[in-house]
Scaffold this motif. Structure first.
Motif, PDB file in Angstrom:
ATOM      1  N   LYS A  98      14.178 -30.564  24.544  1.00 26.05           N
ATOM      2  CA  LYS A  98      13.412 -30.009  23.427  1.00 26.05           C
ATOM      3  C   LYS A  98      12.035 -30.661  23.287  1.00 26.05           C
ATOM      4  O   LYS A  98      11.339 -30.454  22.294  1.00 26.05           O
TER       5      LYS A  98
ATOM      6  N   ILE B  99       8.736 -27.620  17.443  1.00 23.86           N
ATOM      7  CA  ILE B  99       9.457 -27.060  18.581  1.00 23.86           C
ATOM      8  C   ILE B  99       9.407 -25.527  18.529  1.00 23.86           C
ATOM      9  O   ILE B  99       9.986 -24.891  17.654  1.00 23.86           O
ATOM     10  N   SER B 100       8.670 -24.946  19.441  1.00 24.95           N
ATOM     11  CA  SER B 100       8.627 -23.485  19.691  1.00 24.95           C
ATOM     12  C   SER B 100       8.583 -22.620  18.436  1.00 24.95           C
ATOM     13  O   SER B 100       9.409 -21.706  18.279  1.00 24.95           O
TER      14      SER B 100
ATOM     15  N   ASP C 199      12.745 -21.493  13.740  1.00 24.81           N
ATOM     16  CA  ASP C 199      12.478 -20.089  13.419  1.00 24.81           C
ATOM     17  C   ASP C 199      13.381 -19.523  12.337  1.00 24.81           C
ATOM     18  O   ASP C 199      13.427 -18.313  12.125  1.00 24.81           O
TER      19      ASP C 199
ATOM     20  N   CYS D 133      15.916 -26.050  14.494  1.00 27.23           N
ATOM     21  CA  CYS D 133      14.896 -26.294  15.521  1.00 27.23           C
ATOM     22  C   CYS D 133      15.499 -26.479  16.913  1.00 27.23           C
ATOM     23  O   CYS D 133      14.840 -26.190  17.915  1.00 27.23           O
TER      24      CYS D 133
ATOM     25  N   ASN E 177      16.459 -22.446  19.998  1.00 26.64           N
ATOM     26  CA  ASN E 177      15.329 -21.535  20.222  1.00 26.64           C
ATOM     27  C   ASN E 177      14.138 -21.814  19.315  1.00 26.64           C
ATOM     28  O   ASN E 177      13.341 -20.921  19.031  1.00 26.64           O
ATOM     29  N   GLY E 178      14.008 -23.044  18.856  1.00 26.58           N
ATOM     30  CA  GLY E 178      12.839 -23.430  18.071  1.00 26.58           C
ATOM     31  C   GLY E 178      13.033 -23.280  16.577  1.00 26.58           C
ATOM     32  O   GLY E 178      14.035 -22.736  16.097  1.00 26.58           O
TER      33      GLY E 178
ATOM     34  N   ARG F 221       4.956 -21.060  10.382  1.00 23.11           N
ATOM     35  CA  ARG F 221       6.043 -20.510  11.198  1.00 23.11           C
ATOM     36  C   ARG F 221       6.439 -19.136  10.661  1.00 23.11           C
ATOM     37  O   ARG F 221       6.341 -18.874   9.468  1.00 23.11           O
TER      38      ARG F 221
END
Length: 334
Positions: free
Chosen positions: A186, A315-316, A81, A75, A78-79, A154
């Protein structure tokens, strides 16, 4: 009459399923995560994750801490992912070999097992990023910690970033202002930072992560004076100068495989392993008062940890049509 009722019930059931799928689709397209994301498409997803982790813990008491750490490190780059799971290739350098992860990030084989079972049951449905989020929660629960509702939906990235992992993941040598800055970047507060640091109530760290405190703290040529003297002597014995820097020591001196508030009690006794741990107590102000609060009341810590983990997982995230659902968490779909 019974047939008409059966037919009516079937129509009602199909309508409900269609409505639920529509709600899930709308939530996904608008970038919102939802706890019910896999209720229809893969209803046993969360049970499968928990089953695999429970089995893994029977042979590896460290795996809970490792899976929790994977989610955190994912996390922060860049999040949330799933980018940390990507292997390097001849044309691609991912995050696994970045300094914060090299020779320390682990648990990838457990994620592989989870993914294989989910692909068998629900092909191309459950993302690797969501697997990490669920696994982090279940790892905490199975180690005796609190539970929380994991928001899902996600999608997986098709890229990763060595440099972002190198620069954004907090170092164990940071000061309180530096830690606050890293977490604020963040979207996480000072309280979130102190709370999430409590994840160090389980797991271990390599000698290389804290040996500077033992012999040459901040270039003084002397040990860190905040360390308890008996604790210091023991660490110097376990991590001698010129010794094996990959030797492991527990982050929590008292209960290293149980998720509790002992970590904060250790800090109060000047027995925090990492500099980034001990400064939370040795630095006066908000972080110190939070350490005192959590050390004195485990329920307060657990309540805060639940909230902080939900914020971390938000987060993103990639949602809707962004990214993909990887078939294999280690490689991008071709």
């Amino acid at each position: 009459m019974e047939r008409r009722l059966d037919a009516g019930a079937m129509i009602w059931r199909n309508c409900c399923i269609s409505l639920l799928l529509l709600i899930m689709l709308v939530s996904s397209s608008t970038g919102q995560l939802t706890a019910s994301f896999y209720d229809v498409s893969c209803p046993d997803a969360q049970a499968t994750v928990k089953k695999v982790i429970r089995q893994a813990l029977q042979t590896d008491s460290r795996i809970g801490a490792s899976l929790l750490r994977l989610h955190f490190h994912d996390c922060f780059v860049n999040g949330c992912d799933g980018s940390i799971l990507l292997d390097d290739t001849s044309s691609f350098t991912g995050e696994k070999t970045a300094p914060p992860n090299l020779n320390s990030a682990r648990g990838f084989d457990v994620v592989d097992t989870i993914k294989t079972q989910l692909e068998s049951a629900c092909n191309g449905t459950v993302s690797c990023a969501d697997i990490l989020a669920i696994a982090a929660r279940d790892a905490v629960v199975l180690d005796g910690g609190p539970s929380w509702t994991v928001q899902l939906g996600r999608r997986d990235s098709t890229t990763a970033s060595f440099n972002t992992a190198k620069n954004d993941i907090p170092s164990p040598a940071l000061t309180v202002p530096q830690l606050i800055s890293k977490f604020q970047a963040k979207g996480l507060s000072t309280q979130d930072m102190v709370t999430l640091s409590g994840a160090h109530t389980i797991g271990q760290a390599r000698c290389s992560s804290f040996s500077g405190r033992l012999y040459n703290f901040s270039g003084t040529g002397k040990p860190d004076t905040t360390i308890d003297k008996t604790f210091l002597a023991n660490l110097q014995q376990q991590c001698p100068q010129g010794g094996n820097t990959n030797q492991l020591q527990p982050l929590d001196l008292g209960t290293p495989t149980r998720f509790d508030n002992q970590y904060y009690r250790n800090l109060q006794a000047n027995k925090g392993l990492l500099n980034s741990d001990e400064v939370l107590y040795s630095t006066s102000g908000t972080t110190n008062s939070l350490v005192v609060s959590y050390a004195g009341n485990q329920n307060t810590f657990f309540d805060s940890f639940q909230s902080a983990m939900i914020k971390l997982g938000n987060i993103s995230p990639l949602t809707g049509t962004s990214g993909q659902i990887r078939k294999n968490c280690r490689v991008v779909n071709t």
